[in-house]
Motif scaffolding. Structure first.
Motif, PDB file in Angstrom:
ATOM      1  N   ARG A 145       0.819  -1.216   0.000  1.00  0.00           N
ATOM      2  CA  ARG A 145       0.000   0.000   0.000  1.00  0.00           C
ATOM      3  C   ARG A 145       0.852   1.265   0.000  1.00  0.00           C
ATOM      4  O   ARG A 145       0.403   2.320  -0.445  1.00  0.00           O
ATOM      5  CB  ARG A 145      -0.951   0.023   1.196  1.00  0.00           C
ATOM      6  N   PHE A 146       2.096   1.154   0.483  1.00  0.00           N
ATOM      7  CA  PHE A 146       2.971   2.330   0.526  1.00  0.00           C
ATOM      8  C   PHE A 146       3.601   2.644  -0.824  1.00  0.00           C
ATOM      9  O   PHE A 146       4.273   3.666  -0.965  1.00  0.00           O
ATOM     10  CB  PHE A 146       4.061   2.127   1.584  1.00  0.00           C
ATOM     11  N   THR A 147       3.381   1.793  -1.810  1.00  0.00           N
ATOM     12  CA  THR A 147       3.948   2.048  -3.134  1.00  0.00           C
ATOM     13  C   THR A 147       3.154   3.089  -3.910  1.00  0.00           C
ATOM     14  O   THR A 147       3.570   3.478  -5.008  1.00  0.00           O
ATOM     15  CB  THR A 147       4.025   0.757  -3.978  1.00  0.00           C
ATOM     16  N   VAL A 148       2.042   3.546  -3.370  1.00  0.00           N
ATOM     17  CA  VAL A 148       1.242   4.545  -4.087  1.00  0.00           C
ATOM     18  C   VAL A 148       2.069   5.787  -4.399  1.00  0.00           C
ATOM     19  O   VAL A 148       1.897   6.420  -5.455  1.00  0.00           O
ATOM     20  CB  VAL A 148      -0.031   4.911  -3.284  1.00  0.00           C
ATOM     21  N   GLU A 149       3.007   6.146  -3.508  1.00  0.00           N
ATOM     22  CA  GLU A 149       3.826   7.338  -3.734  1.00  0.00           C
ATOM     23  C   GLU A 149       4.842   7.140  -4.857  1.00  0.00           C
ATOM     24  O   GLU A 149       5.382   8.119  -5.382  1.00  0.00           O
ATOM     25  CB  GLU A 149       4.551   7.733  -2.446  1.00  0.00           C
ATOM     26  N   LEU A 150       5.108   5.899  -5.231  1.00  0.00           N
ATOM     27  CA  LEU A 150       6.068   5.615  -6.291  1.00  0.00           C
ATOM     28  C   LEU A 150       5.459   5.785  -7.676  1.00  0.00           C
ATOM     29  O   LEU A 150       6.186   5.935  -8.662  1.00  0.00           O
ATOM     30  CB  LEU A 150       6.614   4.188  -6.153  1.00  0.00           C
ATOM     31  N   ILE A 151       4.144   5.766  -7.755  1.00  0.00           N
ATOM     32  CA  ILE A 151       3.489   5.790  -9.063  1.00  0.00           C
ATOM     33  C   ILE A 151       2.599   7.013  -9.252  1.00  0.00           C
ATOM     34  O   ILE A 151       1.892   7.116 -10.253  1.00  0.00           O
ATOM     35  CB  ILE A 151       2.648   4.511  -9.286  1.00  0.00           C
ATOM     36  N   THR A 152       2.636   7.940  -8.309  1.00  0.00           N
ATOM     37  CA  THR A 152       1.851   9.169  -8.447  1.00  0.00           C
ATOM     38  C   THR A 152       2.772  10.371  -8.261  1.00  0.00           C
ATOM     39  O   THR A 152       3.662  10.358  -7.415  1.00  0.00           O
ATOM     40  CB  THR A 152       0.723   9.236  -7.404  1.00  0.00           C
ATOM     41  N   ALA A 153       2.555  11.391  -9.046  1.00  0.00           N
ATOM     42  CA  ALA A 153       3.369  12.609  -8.980  1.00  0.00           C
ATOM     43  C   ALA A 153       2.528  13.748  -8.428  1.00  0.00           C
ATOM     44  O   ALA A 153       1.296  13.744  -8.543  1.00  0.00           O
ATOM     45  CB  ALA A 153       3.899  12.970 -10.362  1.00  0.00           C
ATOM     46  N   ASP A 154       3.182  14.725  -7.821  1.00  0.00           N
ATOM     47  CA  ASP A 154       2.481  15.909  -7.336  1.00  0.00           C
ATOM     48  C   ASP A 154       2.872  17.116  -8.189  1.00  0.00           C
ATOM     49  O   ASP A 154       3.601  17.009  -9.174  1.00  0.00           O
ATOM     50  CB  ASP A 154       2.754  16.148  -5.849  1.00  0.00           C
ATOM     51  N   ASP A 155       2.397  18.281  -7.801  1.00  0.00           N
ATOM     52  CA  ASP A 155       2.643  19.491  -8.593  1.00  0.00           C
ATOM     53  C   ASP A 155       4.125  19.848  -8.659  1.00  0.00           C
ATOM     54  O   ASP A 155       4.598  20.361  -9.679  1.00  0.00           O
ATOM     55  CB  ASP A 155       1.864  20.666  -8.000  1.00  0.00           C
ATOM     56  N   VAL A 156       4.865  19.592  -7.584  1.00  0.00           N
ATOM     57  CA  VAL A 156       6.297  19.891  -7.586  1.00  0.00           C
ATOM     58  C   VAL A 156       6.994  19.112  -8.694  1.00  0.00           C
ATOM     59  O   VAL A 156       7.776  19.666  -9.485  1.00  0.00           O
ATOM     60  CB  VAL A 156       6.921  19.556  -6.218  1.00  0.00           C
ATOM     61  N   GLU A 157       6.714  17.832  -8.782  1.00  0.00           N
ATOM     62  CA  GLU A 157       7.363  17.003  -9.792  1.00  0.00           C
ATOM     63  C   GLU A 157       6.916  17.381 -11.200  1.00  0.00           C
ATOM     64  O   GLU A 157       7.723  17.377 -12.134  1.00  0.00           O
ATOM     65  CB  GLU A 157       7.075  15.530  -9.498  1.00  0.00           C
ATOM     66  N   GLN A 158       5.661  17.707 -11.356  1.00  0.00           N
ATOM     67  CA  GLN A 158       5.184  18.110 -12.681  1.00  0.00           C
ATOM     68  C   GLN A 158       5.878  19.390 -13.147  1.00  0.00           C
ATOM     69  O   GLN A 158       6.271  19.508 -14.315  1.00  0.00           O
ATOM     70  CB  GLN A 158       3.664  18.299 -12.654  1.00  0.00           C
ATOM     71  N   ARG A 159       6.032  20.347 -12.245  1.00  0.00           N
ATOM     72  CA  ARG A 159       6.697  21.604 -12.638  1.00  0.00           C
ATOM     73  C   ARG A 159       8.170  21.377 -12.947  1.00  0.00           C
ATOM     74  O   ARG A 159       8.715  21.961 -13.892  1.00  0.00           O
ATOM     75  CB  ARG A 159       6.527  22.643 -11.534  1.00  0.00           C
ATOM     76  N   LEU A 160       8.836  20.526 -12.176  1.00  0.00           N
ATOM     77  CA  LEU A 160      10.246  20.247 -12.439  1.00  0.00           C
ATOM     78  C   LEU A 160      10.411  19.485 -13.755  1.00  0.00           C
ATOM     79  O   LEU A 160      11.403  19.678 -14.472  1.00  0.00           O
ATOM     80  CB  LEU A 160      10.853  19.460 -11.285  1.00  0.00           C
ATOM     81  N   PHE A 161       9.468  18.628 -14.069  1.00  0.00           N
ATOM     82  CA  PHE A 161       9.504  17.940 -15.371  1.00  0.00           C
ATOM     83  C   PHE A 161       9.361  18.947 -16.502  1.00  0.00           C
ATOM     84  O   PHE A 161      10.114  18.906 -17.489  1.00  0.00           O
ATOM     85  CB  PHE A 161       8.385  16.901 -15.428  1.00  0.00           C
TER      86      PHE A 161
END
Length: 253
Positions: free
Chosen positions: A168-184
Motif C-alpha cells: 500500500r505504501f507504493t502509491v507514492e512511487l506511481i503518483t506525482a504531485d505538482d512539484v514534480e510536474q513543474r520540475l519535469f
C-alpha cells in the motif's frame, strides 16, 4: 512557487529517502541471517547515506540559511522530513526488508536514470554517480525477491506476505504531485508517468520470475510522506538516529 523552491523540495525528498532507507538497513548490523548478508546490507546502507549527503548538501546550498547537510539530517523533526512512507517502515524479517529494498531500488533506479540527463548539471552529476551504486542495489534486491519467492514453500510464503504488508505504501512511487510536474516541465527531472510505468514493468517482471502475484496498483490514503504526513514509525527512527546530535549539539570530533 519558482523552480529553485521546487528543486529544494525535491532534493530534500531524494536526500531523506536515501537517508532513512540507509538508516533502516544499518539497523540490521549484528542481526542479519548470515555474515555475507550483513556486510551486503551495511554496504548498501552506507552507499545510500553517502548519496543522501550529496543531495542534502545541494539543498542546503540553495536554501542558504546557515544549515548544512548534517543540520538537515539531525535537526529536523518528522513533519519536516519528505521521505517516502515505504522507506520508514520497520525492517520486519529478511523478506520484508528485501521486498522494501527492491520496490524502492526499482523506483530510485529509474529516477536516477532520468536525473542523469537533467538540465541542472549538479543534479545530473550526483545522479550519474549514484546510479552506478543503485544499479548494483537493484540487481541484488531483485535476485533476493526471486530467490525467496521461487524458493521453498516457507520462503515463498514469507515473501508473498512481505509484499502484501508493504504494497500500500507504493502509491507514492506511481503518483506525482505538482512539484514534480513543474520540475519535469522545466527539464530538471524526467516524466514521472514514464518512471511509474517503468517501475511497474520491472516489478511485474521480477514478480513473475519469483512466482508472486502482481497486486493491483495501490490507492491513495490519508498519509503522504512528501507533505510530512508520516506513519508513527518515522518518529521513533529519528529519535534514535538524532539522539547524539541533539543531546550534544556543540560536540565536534
Amino acid at each position: 512557487m519558482n523552480t529553485q523552491n521546487d528543486l529544494i523540495e525535491y532534493l530534500l525528498r531524494l536526500g531523506d529517502n536515501a537517508l532513512i532507507q540507509g538508516q533502516r538497513l544499518c539497523e540490521w548490523c549484528g542481526h542479519a541471517p548470515a555474515i555475507e548478508e550483513e556486510l551486503g546490507l551495511m554496504n548498501v546502507g552506507l552507499d545510500l547515506v553517502g548519496q543522501s549527503r550529496n543531495w542534502l548538501e545541494y539543498a542546503a546550498q540553495l536554501m542558504d540559511d546557515g544549515r548544512d547537510a548534517d543540520a538537515l539530517a539531525f535537526h529536523r523533526d518528522e513533519r519536516s522530513y519528505r521521505n517516502l512512507l515505504l522507506v520508514e517502515q520497520p525492517n520486519g524479517d529478511f523478506a520484508v526488508t528485501m521486498a522494501k529494498q527492491f520496490l524502492f531500488d526499482t523506483w530510485y533506479f529509474h529516477v536516477l536514470v532520468g536525473l542523469s540527463s537533467s538540465t541542472d548539471s549538479r543534479v545530473a552529476g550526483i545522479a550519474a554517480k549514484a546510479l552506478k551504486e543503485v544499479t548494483y542495489h537493484l540487481r541484488r534486491s531483485g535476485e533476493w525477491v526471486e530467490r525467496l519467492g521461487d524458493g521453498t514453500d516457507e520462503s515463498h510464503r514469507r515473501m508473498a506476505a512481505a509484499v502484501t504488508q508493504v504494497w500500500r505504501f507504493t502509491v507514492e512511487l506511481i503518483t506525482a504531485d505538482d512539484v514534480e510536474q513543474r520540475l519535469f516541465e522545466a527539464g530538471v527531472i524526467s516524466n514521472p508517468a514514464e518512471i511509474a510505468a517503468a517501475w511497474q514493468s520491472k516489478v511485474a517482471g521480477i514478480f513473475a520470475n519469483a512466482t508472486l502475484d502482481m497486486p493491483s496498483p495501490a490507492s491513495h490514503f490519508y498519509l503522504n510522506g512528501r507533505r510530512g504526513l508520516h506513519t508513527e514509525h518515522l518518529g521513533s527512527l529519528l529519535a534514535e538516529m538524532q539522539y547524539l546530535q541533539r543531546a550534544y549539539p556543540d560536540a565536534t570530533w
